[in-house]
Design a protein around this motif. Structure first.
Motif, mmCIF file in Angstrom:
data_model
loop_
_atom_site.group_PDB
_atom_site.id
_atom_site.type_symbol
_atom_site.label_atom_id
_atom_site.label_comp_id
_atom_site.label_asym_id
_atom_site.label_seq_id
_atom_site.Cartn_x
_atom_site.Cartn_y
_atom_site.Cartn_z
ATOM 1 N N GLN A 1 0.825 -1.215 0.000
ATOM 2 C CA GLN A 1 0.000 0.000 0.000
ATOM 3 C C GLN A 1 0.857 1.261 0.000
ATOM 4 O OE1 GLN A 1 -2.709 -0.675 3.364
ATOM 5 N NE2 GLN A 1 -4.263 -1.308 1.891
ATOM 6 N N ARG A 2 1.819 1.267 -0.919
ATOM 7 C CA ARG A 2 2.643 2.450 -1.115
ATOM 8 C C ARG A 2 2.261 3.115 -2.437
ATOM 9 N NH1 ARG A 2 7.446 2.656 1.775
ATOM 10 N NH2 ARG A 2 7.818 0.915 3.186
ATOM 11 N N PRO A 3 2.536 4.396 -2.575
ATOM 12 C CA PRO A 3 2.206 5.084 -3.833
ATOM 13 C C PRO A 3 2.995 4.528 -5.010
ATOM 14 C CG PRO A 3 2.522 6.665 -2.038
ATOM 15 C CD PRO A 3 2.995 5.335 -1.530
ATOM 16 N N LEU A 4 2.315 4.417 -6.144
ATOM 17 C CA LEU A 4 2.892 3.830 -7.356
ATOM 18 C C LEU A 4 2.446 4.639 -8.570
ATOM 19 C CD1 LEU A 4 4.318 1.380 -8.820
ATOM 20 C CD2 LEU A 4 2.025 0.333 -8.924
ATOM 21 N N LYS A 5 3.360 4.818 -9.523
ATOM 22 C CA LYS A 5 3.032 5.437 -10.800
ATOM 23 C C LYS A 5 3.235 4.415 -11.910
ATOM 24 C CE LYS A 5 4.590 9.016 -14.066
ATOM 25 N NZ LYS A 5 5.573 10.118 -14.308
ATOM 26 N N GLY B 1 8.342 4.195 -8.384
ATOM 27 C CA GLY B 1 8.030 4.358 -6.978
ATOM 28 C C GLY B 1 8.511 5.703 -6.480
ATOM 29 N N LEU B 2 8.218 6.002 -5.228
ATOM 30 C CA LEU B 2 8.684 7.239 -4.617
ATOM 31 C C LEU B 2 10.205 7.269 -4.575
ATOM 32 C CD1 LEU B 2 6.179 7.628 -1.658
ATOM 33 C CD2 LEU B 2 6.200 8.914 -3.790
ATOM 34 N N ASP B 3 10.744 8.467 -4.509
ATOM 35 C CA ASP B 3 12.194 8.622 -4.632
ATOM 36 C C ASP B 3 12.954 8.163 -3.395
ATOM 37 O OD1 ASP B 3 11.381 10.636 -2.977
ATOM 38 O OD2 ASP B 3 12.214 12.270 -4.163
ATOM 39 N N THR B 4 12.248 7.841 -2.316
ATOM 40 C CA THR B 4 12.906 7.293 -1.124
ATOM 41 C C THR B 4 12.161 6.040 -0.693
ATOM 42 O OG1 THR B 4 11.579 8.657 0.381
ATOM 43 C CG2 THR B 4 13.706 9.549 -0.333
ATOM 44 N N GLU B 5 12.863 5.160 -0.015
ATOM 45 C CA GLU B 5 12.259 3.915 0.433
ATOM 46 C C GLU B 5 11.274 4.117 1.567
ATOM 47 O OE1 GLU B 5 12.425 0.849 -0.549
ATOM 48 O OE2 GLU B 5 13.939 0.954 -2.116
ATOM 49 N N ASP C 1 -0.780 8.427 -17.471
ATOM 50 C CA ASP C 1 0.020 8.383 -16.249
ATOM 51 C C ASP C 1 -0.947 8.092 -15.117
ATOM 52 O OD1 ASP C 1 2.707 9.080 -17.156
ATOM 53 O OD2 ASP C 1 1.835 11.015 -17.675
ATOM 54 N N ILE C 2 -0.764 6.920 -14.486
ATOM 55 C CA ILE C 2 -1.701 6.411 -13.482
ATOM 56 C C ILE C 2 -1.017 6.459 -12.121
ATOM 57 C CG2 ILE C 2 -3.136 4.452 -12.809
ATOM 58 C CD1 ILE C 2 -2.690 3.441 -15.771
ATOM 59 N N TYR C 3 -1.600 7.172 -11.178
ATOM 60 C CA TYR C 3 -1.036 7.291 -9.828
ATOM 61 C C TYR C 3 -1.942 6.526 -8.870
ATOM 62 C CZ TYR C 3 2.066 10.831 -11.721
ATOM 63 O OH TYR C 3 3.031 11.488 -12.458
ATOM 64 N N VAL C 4 -1.365 5.524 -8.214
ATOM 65 C CA VAL C 4 -2.117 4.629 -7.349
ATOM 66 C C VAL C 4 -1.691 4.871 -5.908
ATOM 67 C CG1 VAL C 4 -2.762 2.241 -6.895
ATOM 68 C CG2 VAL C 4 -2.084 2.930 -9.214
ATOM 69 N N ASP C 5 -2.651 5.224 -5.071
ATOM 70 C CA ASP C 5 -2.414 5.344 -3.633
ATOM 71 C C ASP C 5 -3.291 4.297 -2.952
ATOM 72 O OD1 ASP C 5 -1.240 6.391 -1.348
ATOM 73 O OD2 ASP C 5 -1.787 8.460 -1.790
#
Length: 458
Positions: A336-340, A445-449, A403-407
């Motif tokens: 359940q992390r943000p994904l593009k 993914g986001l630029d940090t873990e 461009d699909i952004y999934v939260d």
């Protein structure tokens, strides 16, 4: 560990964004907030701040019922900077009668007036400074006594203007006011258009881009298909004459978002002077922690050949720099992390993101959330409304790129960058990604873990 990138309330219920402003080096968003339960009730203004439109710090409650004229709620409004101070404008509510079983809901209607408060610094909101600026209308006056609300204030040509949503009979309209100081207001004119068949025109917002004026608003009952929420947010072209203090709607309304969950958008200028907007995403049930309602990502508003476009703000887009393989992308979904996901469509394309289905045929993008939202109807304000399951854009003209952004509980789809946007609330997404008849698919993914967001619920 789940991370939610979207703006959520501190707890319980939220709806409309209010007072969206860049002030003294920070973005401020206030929002309609009920601090006691996960449902709509007596409205307060929650408050969060950000330096980047991404990380939001909870600042507590800014406005709450405290005066006789707002004892049953501080409804929606806006903010503007005048002489270094933050002026907050809102609709003050009194119920015509009380429900003896629940004082937080209207017994028999609303009595509305327009009020304001001066904040010296955008962080302190002295309740004793509240004042009425536009009293409640009587039945034979220009505005409706209960359904006039949502003051949006802006400055133009050394004057301040206010637009209010209202109605005459069962037909919505707008009221324009003007002021030299932001404190004393004079009625200017009525804006109406019978092509827009709807009840009260809520949350109006007038602004200019490239010298042309536009109106965004949320008319009650404008969507008449019966397949989704009847109240929707739209934009139109507008002519506005600051000298004559008059406006005229020039075009038929068009949806701001084709996912039909979005409502009550409010705009401001970002730190670079660009027009941006955020809006409430209606949720038919609370999250596991009791919070219900969220805001969209900030969107950059521009005009192309007279049409308004709503693209993702670079502040969010720039976060998704970590290239992922498909298996890694599915792990991100599972956690359940943000994904593009970026891709190009071929005719007949089919994409399944954890049960959320996107299709492309006859030059339109279609979505189906039936598997990730089993709810048929939602109770938002004490009345049930149909919750839509299937949606589509108009015919695409600018290409076939998504461009699909999934939260965790929302998917935002930007078509050809900003030709159309389609956003949906979802629940219990799976982690499998299936795609056919697509090209150039890529995952980010986001630029940090381990991003940490101030005010995030632990």
């Amino acid at each position: 560990m789940a991370v939610t990138l979207h703006f959520l309330p501190r707890d319980h219920w939220m709806n409309d964004p209010n007072g969206f402003i860049y002030y003294r080096g920070k973005y401020h968003i206030f929002y309609q907030y009920f601090p006691y339960e996960s449902r709509w009730g007596t409205m307060h203004w929650g408050h969060k701040t950000s330096t980047d439109l991404v990380h939001w710090k909870d600042e507590g409650i800014a406005l709450y019922p405290s005066r006789d004229f707002d004892r049953n709620g501080c409804f929606s409004g806006s903010a503007i900077e005048i002489d270094g101070k933050m002026y907050l404008y809102y609709t003050a509510i009194v119920y015509a009668s009380m429900d003896p079983a629940n004082i937080h809901v209207s017994g028999s209607g609303l009595i509305a007036c327009q009020a304001m408060l001066e904040s010296p610094d955008g962080m302190h909101f002295p309740a004793e400074e509240k004042r009425i600026i536009i009293p409640t209308f009587s039945e034979n006056e220009v505005g409706h006594p209960g359904d006039t609300r949502d003051p949006k204030v802006w400055q133009e040509r050394e004057q301040y203007f206010m637009v209010l949503g209202s109605r005459k009979g069962e037909q919505g309209n707008l009221l324009l006011y003007s002021s030299r100081d932001g404190l004393h207001w004079q009625f200017a004119s009525v804006v109406s258009d019978e092509r827009i068949k709807s009840h009260t025109w809520e949350c109006p917002d007038i602004f200019s881009i490239d010298g042309e004026h536009y109106l965004i608003m949320s008319p009650i009952g404008i969507e008449k298909t019966g397949t989704s929420y009847p109240n929707q947010s739209v934009w139109t072209k507008l002519s506005f004459d600051p000298g004559k203090k008059q406006a005229k709607i020039l075009s038929h309304p068009r949806f701001i978002d084709y996912g039909m969950d979005l409502y009550a958008p409010q705009s401001t200028l970002d730190e670079k002077g660009r027009r941006i907007v955020m809006a409430w995403m209606r949720m038919p049930r609370p999250l596991a922690d009791g919070r219900i309602g969220m805001l969209t990502f900030p969107r950059l508003v521009r005009q192309k050949e007279g049409d308004l476009r709503f693209g993702l703000h670079p502040a969010v887009e720039s976060l998704f720099t970590r290239v992922l393989q498909k298996k890694q992308a599915e792990d991100v979904l599972r956690d359940q992390r943000p994904l593009k996901i970026s891709l190009d469509l071929l005719e007949g394309a089919h994409i399944d993101i954890g049960g959320y289905v996107i299709r492309f045929y006859q030059e339109k993008v279609y979505t189906d959330r039936s598997k990730v939202l089993a709810i048929e109807r939602a109770d938002l304000f004490g009345e049930e409304a149909q919750v839509g399951k299937e949606f589509c854009t108009p015919i695409l003209q600018d290409g076939r790129h998504l461009d699909i952004y999934v939260d965790a509980n929302i998917i935002e789809i930007y078509v050809n960058q900003d030709e159309y946007v389609l956003s949906n609330i979802v629940y219990d997404l799976g982690s499998q990604i299936l795609a056919q008849d697509v090209e150039k698919i890529a995952y980010f993914g986001l630029d940090t873990e381990e991003p940490v967001y101030e005010g995030e619920k632990k």
